[in-house]
Scaffold this active site. Structure first.
Site, PDB file in Angstrom:
ATOM      1  N   LYS A  84     -17.651 -34.558  20.663  1.00  0.00           N
ATOM      2  CA  LYS A  84     -19.339 -34.739  21.174  1.00  0.00           C
ATOM      3  C   LYS A  84     -19.992 -34.488  19.922  1.00  0.00           C
ATOM      4  O   LYS A  84     -21.061 -33.306  20.056  1.00  0.00           O
ATOM      5  CB  LYS A  84     -20.047 -34.192  22.065  1.00  0.00           C
ATOM      6  CG  LYS A  84     -19.801 -34.923  23.238  1.00  0.00           C
ATOM      7  CD  LYS A  84     -19.943 -36.319  23.418  1.00  0.00           C
ATOM      8  CE  LYS A  84     -20.907 -37.206  22.981  1.00  0.00           C
ATOM      9  NZ  LYS A  84     -20.530 -38.944  23.313  1.00  0.00           N
ATOM     10  N   SER A  85     -19.060 -34.786  18.876  1.00  0.00           N
ATOM     11  CA  SER A  85     -19.587 -33.720  17.058  1.00  0.00           C
ATOM     12  C   SER A  85     -20.099 -35.085  16.415  1.00  0.00           C
ATOM     13  O   SER A  85     -20.177 -34.601  15.440  1.00  0.00           O
ATOM     14  CB  SER A  85     -18.292 -32.825  16.767  1.00  0.00           C
ATOM     15  OG  SER A  85     -17.967 -31.699  17.740  1.00  0.00           O
ATOM     16  N   TRP A  89     -20.244 -41.930  15.081  1.00  0.00           N
ATOM     17  CA  TRP A  89     -20.779 -42.057  13.581  1.00  0.00           C
ATOM     18  C   TRP A  89     -19.395 -42.338  12.523  1.00  0.00           C
ATOM     19  O   TRP A  89     -19.821 -42.449  12.022  1.00  0.00           O
ATOM     20  CB  TRP A  89     -21.510 -40.793  13.233  1.00  0.00           C
ATOM     21  CG  TRP A  89     -22.311 -41.583  12.315  1.00  0.00           C
ATOM     22  CD1 TRP A  89     -22.626 -42.893  12.125  1.00  0.00           C
ATOM     23  CD2 TRP A  89     -22.772 -40.232  11.441  1.00  0.00           C
ATOM     24  NE1 TRP A  89     -23.849 -42.668  10.580  1.00  0.00           N
ATOM     25  CE2 TRP A  89     -23.744 -40.783  10.172  1.00  0.00           C
ATOM     26  CE3 TRP A  89     -22.873 -39.111  11.749  1.00  0.00           C
ATOM     27  CZ2 TRP A  89     -24.656 -40.110   9.438  1.00  0.00           C
ATOM     28  CZ3 TRP A  89     -24.078 -38.294  10.329  1.00  0.00           C
ATOM     29  CH2 TRP A  89     -24.620 -39.107   9.442  1.00  0.00           C
ATOM     30  N   HIS A 149      -8.411 -35.309  18.809  1.00  0.00           N
ATOM     31  CA  HIS A 149      -9.473 -33.978  18.738  1.00  0.00           C
ATOM     32  C   HIS A 149      -8.848 -32.910  19.314  1.00  0.00           C
ATOM     33  O   HIS A 149      -8.975 -31.333  19.893  1.00  0.00           O
ATOM     34  CB  HIS A 149     -10.088 -33.776  20.680  1.00  0.00           C
ATOM     35  CG  HIS A 149     -11.892 -35.270  20.455  1.00  0.00           C
ATOM     36  ND1 HIS A 149     -12.092 -34.624  19.228  1.00  0.00           N
ATOM     37  CD2 HIS A 149     -11.557 -36.217  21.757  1.00  0.00           C
ATOM     38  CE1 HIS A 149     -12.908 -35.884  19.893  1.00  0.00           C
ATOM     39  NE2 HIS A 149     -13.119 -37.142  21.173  1.00  0.00           N
ATOM     40  N   ARG A 171     -19.887 -28.794  13.757  1.00  0.00           N
ATOM     41  CA  ARG A 171     -21.096 -29.229  14.835  1.00  0.00           C
ATOM     42  C   ARG A 171     -22.413 -28.299  15.572  1.00  0.00           C
ATOM     43  O   ARG A 171     -21.252 -27.592  15.946  1.00  0.00           O
ATOM     44  CB  ARG A 171     -21.775 -30.490  15.528  1.00  0.00           C
ATOM     45  CG  ARG A 171     -23.026 -30.799  16.017  1.00  0.00           C
ATOM     46  CD  ARG A 171     -23.313 -32.353  17.280  1.00  0.00           C
ATOM     47  NE  ARG A 171     -24.474 -32.464  17.228  1.00  0.00           N
ATOM     48  CZ  ARG A 171     -24.828 -33.473  17.591  1.00  0.00           C
ATOM     49  NH1 ARG A 171     -23.864 -34.427  19.239  1.00  0.00           N
ATOM     50  NH2 ARG A 171     -25.678 -33.611  17.679  1.00  0.00           N
ATOM     51  N   TYR A 237     -21.887 -32.002  10.396  1.00  0.00           N
ATOM     52  CA  TYR A 237     -22.839 -33.509  10.992  1.00  0.00           C
ATOM     53  C   TYR A 237     -24.124 -32.806  10.549  1.00  0.00           C
ATOM     54  O   TYR A 237     -25.288 -33.899  10.164  1.00  0.00           O
ATOM     55  CB  TYR A 237     -23.351 -32.554  12.895  1.00  0.00           C
ATOM     56  CG  TYR A 237     -23.570 -33.900  13.642  1.00  0.00           C
ATOM     57  CD1 TYR A 237     -23.282 -35.500  13.908  1.00  0.00           C
ATOM     58  CD2 TYR A 237     -24.840 -34.035  13.189  1.00  0.00           C
ATOM     59  CE1 TYR A 237     -23.963 -36.901  14.214  1.00  0.00           C
ATOM     60  CE2 TYR A 237     -26.027 -34.973  14.087  1.00  0.00           C
ATOM     61  CZ  TYR A 237     -25.263 -36.358  14.435  1.00  0.00           C
ATOM     62  OH  TYR A 237     -26.289 -37.644  14.927  1.00  0.00           O
ATOM     63  N   ARG A 304     -25.824 -41.705  22.244  1.00  0.00           N
ATOM     64  CA  ARG A 304     -27.713 -41.336  23.010  1.00  0.00           C
ATOM     65  C   ARG A 304     -29.166 -41.201  22.602  1.00  0.00           C
ATOM     66  O   ARG A 304     -29.775 -41.694  22.225  1.00  0.00           O
ATOM     67  CB  ARG A 304     -27.136 -40.246  23.782  1.00  0.00           C
ATOM     68  CG  ARG A 304     -28.376 -39.219  24.741  1.00  0.00           C
ATOM     69  CD  ARG A 304     -27.647 -38.046  25.259  1.00  0.00           C
ATOM     70  NE  ARG A 304     -27.818 -37.346  24.387  1.00  0.00           N
ATOM     71  CZ  ARG A 304     -28.449 -36.299  23.854  1.00  0.00           C
ATOM     72  NH1 ARG A 304     -29.723 -35.839  24.414  1.00  0.00           N
ATOM     73  NH2 ARG A 304     -28.743 -34.881  23.488  1.00  0.00           N
ATOM     74  N   GLY A 306     -28.612 -39.241  18.668  1.00  0.00           N
ATOM     75  CA  GLY A 306     -27.866 -38.633  17.476  1.00  0.00           C
ATOM     76  C   GLY A 306     -28.645 -37.887  16.995  1.00  0.00           C
ATOM     77  O   GLY A 306     -28.429 -37.579  15.215  1.00  0.00           O
TER      78      GLY A 306
END
Length: 338
Positions: A84-85, A89, A149, A171, A237, A304, A306
């Site tokens: 989730k970093s 993208w 990861h 992030r 990020y 979600r 971004g």
């Protein structure tokens, strides 16, 4: 069994678990190791601590196989993130960047228009080596682009010893937490209920999260980026969101494929950023209706909002202070700040 009884039995029998929640089919080696590891309740499934970081069972089998069998090539490229970093993208961006001569970002049949980025840039330990102990990677185009990861200390030795390049995307932990909380609640089955933000916040602060503790994960790659800059590229990020064109050019230079004057004239940078934009990708049919074959996770769960700073809509003052204190203490003296 009578017809009516059979119908009732079919209606009440539980649906099969999706792949990402299964813990069966493990090798004897993995089962033996799991029995020796510390374990805690995770956000969706039990987690086991291996080499200082938390993994679920099937994923750990992929880690073991990857560590044992993956042979890095000197021109390989590895994108690493903690979950989730901004992984989805940057997978899209790196794929488009490296393949821009084969697939111009404006062409109607560009692979990103019909494939989720996770299917174009495969995870090593969460797909390739989780599905097979020693998969055949000979068909991958050069330079090979993979994702992971894994914390730095758990990377296969061949990655650490080779000249392959590592791009690490970091992030703000507060946004990671909110994104992870929302994401894992979507992965929980209806009968499991949802995790409260307070419950998983405590886990996050204790480091009990997939591939966590987050601070050790980030610091491992941060320190490597300071030691060997030509091999390790550390990007946040927030930086990428603020100046995507600048950092896309820097990534191209780092990966040895800088934009030519002609490409600059034709606005190749802008074309890549457009096809990889949140608006473009989240509205594609494949990302609205499809699912990942190797995990059975719905593609739409990866999109979600971004945005940077969404944590402000969810975290209390006390939560912010607690997390900021953890980051300050863990990163003290490292030079890494959020």
């Amino acid at each position: 069994m009578h017809k009516k009884e059979k119908l009732i039995s079919m209606e009440t029998s539980p649906l099969p678990k999706p792949k990402y929640l299964k813990e069966d089919g493990l090798s004897k080696e993995c089962e033996t190791l799991l029995s020796t590891l510390p374990t805690k309740s995770g956000w969706t499934i039990a987690l086991y601590n291996y080499q200082g970081h938390w993994h679920y069972a099937r994923q750990l089998q992929g880690v073991l196989s990857c560590q044992k069998h993956f042979q890095a090539l000197h021109n390989d490229i590895l994108l690493v993130t903690i979950p989730k970093s901004g992984t989805t993208w940057l997978k899209a961006i790196l794929f488009s960047l490296l393949n821009r001569t084969r697939f111009h970002p404006t062409q109607d049949d560009h692979p990103l228009l019909s494939n989720n980025p996770h299917m174009l840039v495969p995870f090593l330990e969460r797909w390739l080596y989780m599905e097979e102990e020693n998969p055949d990677l000979s068909s991958f185009a050069s330079p090979r682009l993979f994702a992971s990861h894994l914390p730095y200390a758990s990377l296969p030795k061949s990655v650490q010893d080779s000249k392959c390049k590592i791009v690490y995307l970091c992030r703000n932990p507060k946004d990671i937490f909110i994104s992870l909380w929302a994401f894992t609640n979507k992965l929980r089955l209806q009968e499991m209920g949802t995790n409260s933000i307070e419950e998983v916040f405590d886990k996050f602060c204790e480091g009990v999260t997939l591939y966590g503790p987050f601070w050790d994960h980030m610091l491992g790659y941060w320190r490597e980026s300071l030691k060997i800059r030509e091999k390790n590229y550390f990007l946040t990020y927030e930086e990428m969101k603020e100046q995507p064109d600048l950092h896309l050019r820097k990534l191209a230079d780092f990966l040895g494929c800088p934009f030519s004057p002609q490409e600059e004239k034709e606005n190749m940078v802008g074309a890549i950023l457009e096809i990889c934009s949140f608006k473009m990708m989240s509205n594609l049919k494949v990302n609205k209706e499809g699912k990942l074959s190797y995990s059975e996770v719905n593609n739409n769960t990866f999109f979600r909002n971004g945005e940077v700073g969404d944590w402000k809509n969810y975290l209390t003052t006390e939560m912010v202070e607690r997390l900021d204190k953890i980051c300050e203490e863990k990163c003290d003296g490292s030079g890494l700040k959020f």
